[in-house]
Design a protein around this motif. Sequence first.
Motif, PDB file in Angstrom:
ATOM      1  N   MET A   1      23.769  44.243  -0.742  1.00  9.62           N
ATOM      2  CA  MET A   1      22.552  44.551   0.022  1.00  9.62           C
ATOM      3  C   MET A   1      21.425  45.021  -0.900  1.00  9.62           C
ATOM      4  O   MET A   1      20.294  44.605  -0.755  1.00  9.62           O
ATOM      5  CB  MET A   1      22.896  45.632   1.064  1.00  9.62           C
ATOM      6  N   LEU A   2      21.805  45.880  -1.860  1.00  2.40           N
ATOM      7  CA  LEU A   2      20.796  46.401  -2.781  1.00  2.40           C
ATOM      8  C   LEU A   2      20.202  45.271  -3.632  1.00  2.40           C
ATOM      9  O   LEU A   2      18.996  45.235  -3.868  1.00  2.40           O
ATOM     10  CB  LEU A   2      21.428  47.466  -3.689  1.00  2.40           C
ATOM     11  N   GLN A   3      21.057  44.340  -4.070  1.00  6.08           N
ATOM     12  CA  GLN A   3      20.618  43.190  -4.848  1.00  6.08           C
ATOM     13  C   GLN A   3      19.605  42.363  -4.054  1.00  6.08           C
ATOM     14  O   GLN A   3      18.594  41.921  -4.580  1.00  6.08           O
ATOM     15  CB  GLN A   3      21.831  42.329  -5.220  1.00  6.08           C
ATOM     16  N   TRP A   4      19.879  42.184  -2.760  1.00  8.21           N
ATOM     17  CA  TRP A   4      19.002  41.397  -1.879  1.00  8.21           C
ATOM     18  C   TRP A   4      17.628  42.049  -1.784  1.00  8.21           C
ATOM     19  O   TRP A   4      16.599  41.382  -1.892  1.00  8.21           O
ATOM     20  CB  TRP A   4      19.652  41.308  -0.486  1.00  8.21           C
ATOM     21  N   ILE A   5      17.596  43.390  -1.624  1.00  6.80           N
ATOM     22  CA  ILE A   5      16.330  44.133  -1.538  1.00  6.80           C
ATOM     23  C   ILE A   5      15.566  43.990  -2.856  1.00  6.80           C
ATOM     24  O   ILE A   5      14.355  43.776  -2.863  1.00  6.80           O
ATOM     25  CB  ILE A   5      16.594  45.620  -1.200  1.00  6.80           C
ATOM     26  N   GLU A   6      16.284  44.070  -3.960  1.00 11.69           N
ATOM     27  CA  GLU A   6      15.664  43.975  -5.283  1.00 11.69           C
ATOM     28  C   GLU A   6      15.016  42.597  -5.481  1.00 11.69           C
ATOM     29  O   GLU A   6      13.887  42.489  -5.934  1.00 11.69           O
ATOM     30  CB  GLU A   6      16.724  44.228  -6.351  1.00 11.69           C
ATOM     31  N   ASN A   7      15.753  41.544  -5.095  1.00 14.53           N
ATOM     32  CA  ASN A   7      15.220  40.190  -5.228  1.00 14.53           C
ATOM     33  C   ASN A   7      13.993  39.998  -4.333  1.00 14.53           C
ATOM     34  O   ASN A   7      13.010  39.378  -4.739  1.00 14.53           O
ATOM     35  CB  ASN A   7      16.288  39.158  -4.861  1.00 14.53           C
ATOM     36  N   ASN A   8      14.067  40.502  -3.116  1.00  9.02           N
ATOM     37  CA  ASN A   8      12.944  40.363  -2.190  1.00  9.02           C
ATOM     38  C   ASN A   8      11.733  41.148  -2.664  1.00  9.02           C
ATOM     39  O   ASN A   8      10.601  40.715  -2.480  1.00  9.02           O
ATOM     40  CB  ASN A   8      13.350  40.826  -0.779  1.00  9.02           C
ATOM     41  N   LEU A   9      11.967  42.294  -3.279  1.00  4.50           N
ATOM     42  CA  LEU A   9      10.879  43.117  -3.804  1.00  4.50           C
ATOM     43  C   LEU A   9      10.148  42.367  -4.922  1.00  4.50           C
ATOM     44  O   LEU A   9       8.918  42.321  -4.942  1.00  4.50           O
ATOM     45  CB  LEU A   9      11.439  44.444  -4.323  1.00  4.50           C
ATOM     46  N   LYS A  10      10.911  41.749  -5.823  1.00  6.66           N
ATOM     47  CA  LYS A  10      10.308  40.963  -6.901  1.00  6.66           C
ATOM     48  C   LYS A  10       9.489  39.814  -6.323  1.00  6.66           C
ATOM     49  O   LYS A  10       8.357  39.566  -6.753  1.00  6.66           O
ATOM     50  CB  LYS A  10      11.390  40.408  -7.833  1.00  6.66           C
ATOM     51  N   THR A  11      10.050  39.122  -5.346  1.00  2.36           N
ATOM     52  CA  THR A  11       9.348  38.014  -4.696  1.00  2.36           C
ATOM     53  C   THR A  11       8.074  38.508  -4.015  1.00  2.36           C
ATOM     54  O   THR A  11       7.024  37.881  -4.125  1.00  2.36           O
ATOM     55  CB  THR A  11      10.269  37.330  -3.658  1.00  2.36           C
ATOM     56  N   ALA A  12       8.171  39.650  -3.343  1.00  3.31           N
ATOM     57  CA  ALA A  12       7.020  40.221  -2.642  1.00  3.31           C
ATOM     58  C   ALA A  12       5.916  40.607  -3.624  1.00  3.31           C
ATOM     59  O   ALA A  12       4.737  40.375  -3.360  1.00  3.31           O
ATOM     60  CB  ALA A  12       7.451  41.432  -1.831  1.00  3.31           C
ATOM     61  N   ILE A  13       6.297  41.168  -4.759  1.00  2.00           N
ATOM     62  CA  ILE A  13       5.312  41.565  -5.782  1.00  2.00           C
ATOM     63  C   ILE A  13       4.612  40.321  -6.344  1.00  2.00           C
ATOM     64  O   ILE A  13       3.386  40.290  -6.461  1.00  2.00           O
ATOM     65  CB  ILE A  13       5.985  42.387  -6.900  1.00  2.00           C
ATOM     66  N   ILE A  14       5.386  39.294  -6.658  1.00  2.00           N
ATOM     67  CA  ILE A  14       4.814  38.043  -7.181  1.00  2.00           C
ATOM     68  C   ILE A  14       3.875  37.429  -6.145  1.00  2.00           C
ATOM     69  O   ILE A  14       2.764  37.008  -6.472  1.00  2.00           O
ATOM     70  CB  ILE A  14       5.943  37.065  -7.584  1.00  2.00           C
ATOM     71  N   ALA A  15       4.314  37.415  -4.888  1.00  2.00           N
ATOM     72  CA  ALA A  15       3.485  36.857  -3.816  1.00  2.00           C
ATOM     73  C   ALA A  15       2.197  37.659  -3.660  1.00  2.00           C
ATOM     74  O   ALA A  15       1.125  37.080  -3.465  1.00  2.00           O
ATOM     75  CB  ALA A  15       4.265  36.851  -2.510  1.00  2.00           C
ATOM     76  N   ALA A  16       2.285  38.977  -3.750  1.00  2.00           N
ATOM     77  CA  ALA A  16       1.105  39.834  -3.609  1.00  2.00           C
ATOM     78  C   ALA A  16       0.112  39.585  -4.740  1.00  2.00           C
ATOM     79  O   ALA A  16      -1.096  39.505  -4.510  1.00  2.00           O
ATOM     80  CB  ALA A  16       1.526  41.300  -3.585  1.00  2.00           C
ATOM     81  N   ILE A  17       0.616  39.438  -5.963  1.00  2.00           N
ATOM     82  CA  ILE A  17      -0.248  39.157  -7.112  1.00  2.00           C
ATOM     83  C   ILE A  17      -0.917  37.792  -6.939  1.00  2.00           C
ATOM     84  O   ILE A  17      -2.127  37.649  -7.147  1.00  2.00           O
ATOM     85  CB  ILE A  17       0.559  39.225  -8.429  1.00  2.00           C
ATOM     86  N   ALA A  18      -0.120  36.794  -6.527  1.00  2.00           N
ATOM     87  CA  ALA A  18      -0.657  35.453  -6.316  1.00  2.00           C
ATOM     88  C   ALA A  18      -1.721  35.478  -5.223  1.00  2.00           C
ATOM     89  O   ALA A  18      -2.777  34.862  -5.372  1.00  2.00           O
ATOM     90  CB  ALA A  18       0.467  34.489  -5.945  1.00  2.00           C
ATOM     91  N   LEU A  19      -1.457  36.198  -4.146  1.00  2.00           N
ATOM     92  CA  LEU A  19      -2.403  36.284  -3.034  1.00  2.00           C
ATOM     93  C   LEU A  19      -3.696  36.956  -3.485  1.00  2.00           C
ATOM     94  O   LEU A  19      -4.789  36.474  -3.173  1.00  2.00           O
ATOM     95  CB  LEU A  19      -1.759  37.074  -1.888  1.00  2.00           C
ATOM     96  N   ALA A  20      -3.579  38.042  -4.233  1.00  2.00           N
ATOM     97  CA  ALA A  20      -4.759  38.744  -4.745  1.00  2.00           C
ATOM     98  C   ALA A  20      -5.573  37.831  -5.642  1.00  2.00           C
ATOM     99  O   ALA A  20      -6.812  37.813  -5.585  1.00  2.00           O
ATOM    100  CB  ALA A  20      -4.330  39.998  -5.505  1.00  2.00           C
TER     101      ALA A  20
END
Length: 50
Positions: A1-20
């Motif tokens: 579960m923790l691994q899943w959150i970590e992967n999603n967090l990385k994806t979310a950060i990349i998506a946020a940077i791309a969106l910005a």
Amino acid sequence: MLQWIENNLKTAIIAAIALAFIISAGNYVLQNVPTFTNKLGPSFEMMDSK
């Protein structure tokens, strides 16, 4: 579960940077469109008149 959150967090950060980046690029284009059209406007008008 923790691994899943970590992967999603990385994806979310990349998506946020791309969106910005996309938003800032979009704002830059919108701000500069009037100057582009003012420069291109006369040349388009000359082409149309021929």
